[in-house]
Design an enzyme around this catalytic site. Sequence first.
Site, short mmCIF file in Angstrom:
data_model
loop_
_atom_site.label_atom_id
_atom_site.label_comp_id
_atom_site.label_asym_id
_atom_site.label_seq_id
_atom_site.Cartn_x
_atom_site.Cartn_y
_atom_site.Cartn_z
N GLU A 83 36.50 51.04 48.49
CA GLU A 83 37.30 51.53 47.78
C GLU A 83 37.10 53.14 48.07
O GLU A 83 38.01 53.60 48.04
CB GLU A 83 36.98 51.13 46.15
N CYS A 126 37.26 37.62 47.31
CA CYS A 126 37.97 39.01 46.36
C CYS A 126 38.97 39.82 46.47
O CYS A 126 38.77 40.53 48.06
CB CYS A 126 36.55 40.21 46.29
N HIS A 143 38.86 43.19 47.17
CA HIS A 143 38.51 44.11 48.13
C HIS A 143 39.04 43.78 49.31
O HIS A 143 38.92 44.11 50.64
CB HIS A 143 37.34 44.62 47.81
N ASP A 187 44.43 42.98 37.14
CA ASP A 187 43.46 43.23 37.97
C ASP A 187 41.92 44.21 37.29
O ASP A 187 42.37 44.64 36.44
CB ASP A 187 43.23 43.52 39.39
N SER A 188 40.77 43.92 37.97
CA SER A 188 40.25 45.05 37.10
C SER A 188 40.31 46.36 37.83
O SER A 188 39.81 47.70 37.16
CB SER A 188 38.67 44.71 37.62
N CYS A 248 42.73 39.60 39.86
CA CYS A 248 41.26 39.63 40.07
C CYS A 248 40.57 38.20 40.35
O CYS A 248 40.77 37.12 39.36
CB CYS A 248 40.25 40.20 39.08
N1 DGL Z 1 38.92 42.61 41.56
C1 DGL Z 1 37.76 42.51 41.65
C2 DGL Z 1 37.65 41.16 41.36
O1 DGL Z 1 38.02 40.80 43.10
C3 DGL Z 1 36.57 43.28 42.53
C4 DGL Z 1 36.28 44.40 41.63
C5 DGL Z 1 35.44 44.08 40.27
O2 DGL Z 1 34.24 43.84 40.27
O3 DGL Z 1 36.07 44.32 39.32
O4 DGL Z 1 36.12 39.99 41.76
#
Ligand code: DGL
Length: 274
Positions: free
Chosen positions: A155, A187, A189, A13-14, A76
Amino acid sequence: MSDAASRPIGVFDSGIGGLTVVAELMRQLPGEEIVYFGDTARLPYGPKSEDTVKQFAVQDTEFLLSHGVKIVVVACNTASSVAVDDLTRRYDLPVTGVIAPGALAAVSSTLIGKVGVIGTEGTIASHAYRREIGKLDRDIEILEMSCPLFVPLAEEGWTDREVTLVIAHEYLTPLRDAGIDVVVLGCTHYPILKGTIGKVFGPSVKLIDSAEETAREVAERLSSLGLARGPGAPPEHRFFVSDVPHRFREQAERFLGAPLPNVSLVTVDELATP
Ligand code: DGL
């Protein structure tokens, strides 16, 4: 158990958000071992260009491969939207993103054929959910909305603050007023903000959590490929990030529902570019 089956599941993931997918994998596949990479040095991926995210996704995958994973889970949504086809062509192992499982759940849940999709700018601009839903049912009407402020709010742990509800109303009221009956939380989050998002839509709109659906798809793929880990020693998960591991550890509990014992650093310079 074959050698291949005993290998870990790789998840990238990012940053921290992919832990919502890890939580579901741990719940649905408690015997599996996980190697996680969160690219905290380069997050967010959401506002970045497609080419940049594709390049990061290859480096993230190479890192997981160096740990001998048997499947790569792109947790992600932004990376899944633009890079899964690329990764599938490039590597000789199963790659699962979060888009197709979420799309399938949306199609099977809508009763009126009107679905909302929310995500980062990158995910929404790619129209990846629109494409996947369209492959399953061309008649479904799809309304998309990017909600970039949700990532920092999640976050920050501002899950049920007044300001979060105000922002959620701002983003989501057009979708609610359009009369959708299902919304995809597109997403990593957004499951953290389920309570607030649910307040805006009310009980008649079903929220689809891609994490749950993705873990289900991983379970099915592993078992159909004969790669499910059999009984054995308890799994030892490993977590890596590309920057500030202590911050990742502090935030992890909110996303994972449990504390993380240790998190290792792998710098961006150490990531291989094939
Ligand atoms: N993990 C990213 C997503 O699910 C969200 C956070 C980011 O923008 O890196 O799209």
